[in-house]
Design a protein around this motif. Structure first.
Motif, short mmCIF file in Angstrom:
data_model
loop_
_atom_site.label_atom_id
_atom_site.label_comp_id
_atom_site.label_asym_id
_atom_site.label_seq_id
_atom_site.Cartn_x
_atom_site.Cartn_y
_atom_site.Cartn_z
N SER A 81 0.97 -1.18 0.01
CA SER A 81 -0.01 0.09 -0.15
C SER A 81 0.73 1.36 -0.01
CB SER A 81 -0.82 0.13 1.11
OG SER A 81 -0.21 0.01 2.45
N GLU A 82 0.08 2.48 -0.37
CA GLU A 82 0.79 3.53 -0.45
C GLU A 82 -0.29 4.80 -0.34
OE1 GLU A 82 3.24 6.39 -3.65
OE2 GLU A 82 2.67 4.65 -4.11
N TRP A 83 0.20 5.68 0.68
CA TRP A 83 -0.63 6.90 0.91
C TRP A 83 0.00 8.06 -0.15
CZ3 TRP A 83 0.20 11.83 2.73
CH2 TRP A 83 -1.05 12.75 3.18
N LEU B 60 -3.76 4.07 -1.57
CA LEU B 60 -3.72 3.20 -2.47
C LEU B 60 -3.33 1.74 -2.27
CD1 LEU B 60 -3.81 2.62 -5.58
CD2 LEU B 60 -1.69 3.49 -6.01
N VAL B 61 -4.15 0.70 -2.25
CA VAL B 61 -3.81 -0.53 -2.03
C VAL B 61 -3.56 -1.24 -3.22
CG1 VAL B 61 -4.46 -2.72 -0.84
CG2 VAL B 61 -5.03 -0.62 0.42
N LYS B 62 -2.48 -1.55 -3.54
CA LYS B 62 -2.05 -1.96 -4.98
C LYS B 62 -2.17 -3.70 -4.86
CE LYS B 62 2.00 0.28 -4.33
NZ LYS B 62 3.22 0.91 -4.45
N ASP B 63 -2.05 -4.17 -3.88
CA ASP B 63 -2.10 -5.62 -3.72
C ASP B 63 -2.62 -6.00 -2.28
OD1 ASP B 63 -2.02 -8.22 -4.46
OD2 ASP B 63 -0.04 -8.47 -4.66
N PHE B 64 -3.64 -6.66 -2.29
CA PHE B 64 -4.11 -7.19 -0.92
C PHE B 64 -4.45 -8.61 -1.29
CE2 PHE B 64 -7.79 -8.02 1.72
CZ PHE B 64 -7.15 -7.62 3.12
#
Length: 289
Positions: A209-211, A219-223
């Protein structure tokens, strides 16, 4: 070479042992950061130690070490091949426990902190609270009177960006946390899993993730959530209107919930056995063969 030579401070302290306290304090604040900045440790390690203590059946570690330690930061602290057991209480072992990539701010950071204290202002938390680059625990096993065996292949946190003391980008990975179903405390959940025929839980998770400042977007790019032998859940999404303040505590995030928006997202579920088993049990309850 430190930016401010500290030889004059050492000379003054040796030649004037009865120096007034106020003068000594002034010189210390002026030169001590440079003195600390002149030294660094490449690596220190202690290997193969066994410790005997009353009430402890076994306590040992294969290697204890830290490296790249200076006023600028810590490269890594680690304990490897650790094991402990206490009769009647349980036992634990791991192959590797480590954390590192921790910046301390260097000489400039210490001088800034001293200046803030001298000015009577409250120091900024980021000036004295170091940020954690990574944390890792690998090949861990634990046994207690209530849990026959709990194991973990790997747990790791990597923080790649910070805003002050708040991590704003990174990854969290948890690989194969395995525990018996009877160790689950919730009676309803435990009965359901037992009815489904699952004698143990094999859980894995990954989050990247990245804020982002624009729109206060998380932004949660991969969960990913993986339950071995049951199913897998994968998602990608973006949440808007999440401020840094909202991420500082559970209370703050709950207060911000009404304003949070779902900007984008996708969700995928891959079944292994849980859906099929659930349908079979449902059919049995409804009287179908």
């Amino acid at each position: 070479q430190p930016p401010r030579p500290f030889g004059a401070f050492i000379d003054a302290a040796m030649l004037n042992p009865d120096m007034p306290e106020q003068r000594m304090e002034y010189l210390s604040k002026r030169y001590m950061p440079s003195m600390f900045g002149a030294f660094a440790i490449g690596e220190v390690s202690l290997e193969g130690m066994r410790i005997e203590a009353i009430g402890v059946d076994h306590l040992s570690f294969g290697r204890f070490a830290f490296r790249d330690f200076s006023i600028d930061g810590l490269g890594e602290f680690s304990i490897e091949d650790f094991g402990v057991s206490v009769r009647g209480q349980g036992a634990m072992r791991w192959s590797r426990f480590a954390f590192g990539d921790i910046p301390f701010g260097g000489i400039e950071g210490v001088e800034k902190l001293i200046a803030q204290i001298d000015a009577g202002t409250e120091p900024e938390p980021s000036s004295f609270i170091p940020s954690l680059g990574y944390f890792e625990l690998a090949d861990m096993e634990m046994q207690t009177p209530d849990i026959e065996r709990l194991s973990l292949a790997r747990f790791r946190i990597d923080s790649t960006a910070y805003q002050g003391v708040i991590p704003t980008a990174g990854q969290v990975a948890l690989d194969h946390l395995v525990l018996p179903t009877d160790a689950i405390q919730d009676p309803q959940a435990r009965r359901m899993l037992e009815r489904f025929g699952y004698g143990q839980i094999d859980f894995s998770m990954f989050i990247d993730s990245e804020w982002q400042t624009a729109g206060n977007t998380l932004l949660v790019k991969d969960f990913q959530l993986v339950f071995g032998g049951m199913g897998r859940l994968a998602a990608q999404f973006a949440l808007g209107n999440i401020s840094l303040e909202a991420m500082q505590s559970d209370v703050a995030i709950q207060a911000a919930l009404p304003e949070i928006t779902l900007e984008d997202g996708s969700l995928t579920f891959q079944d292994e056995t849980i859906v099929g088993t659930g349908l079979v049990l449902l059919a049995e309850q409804m009287g179908f063969n």
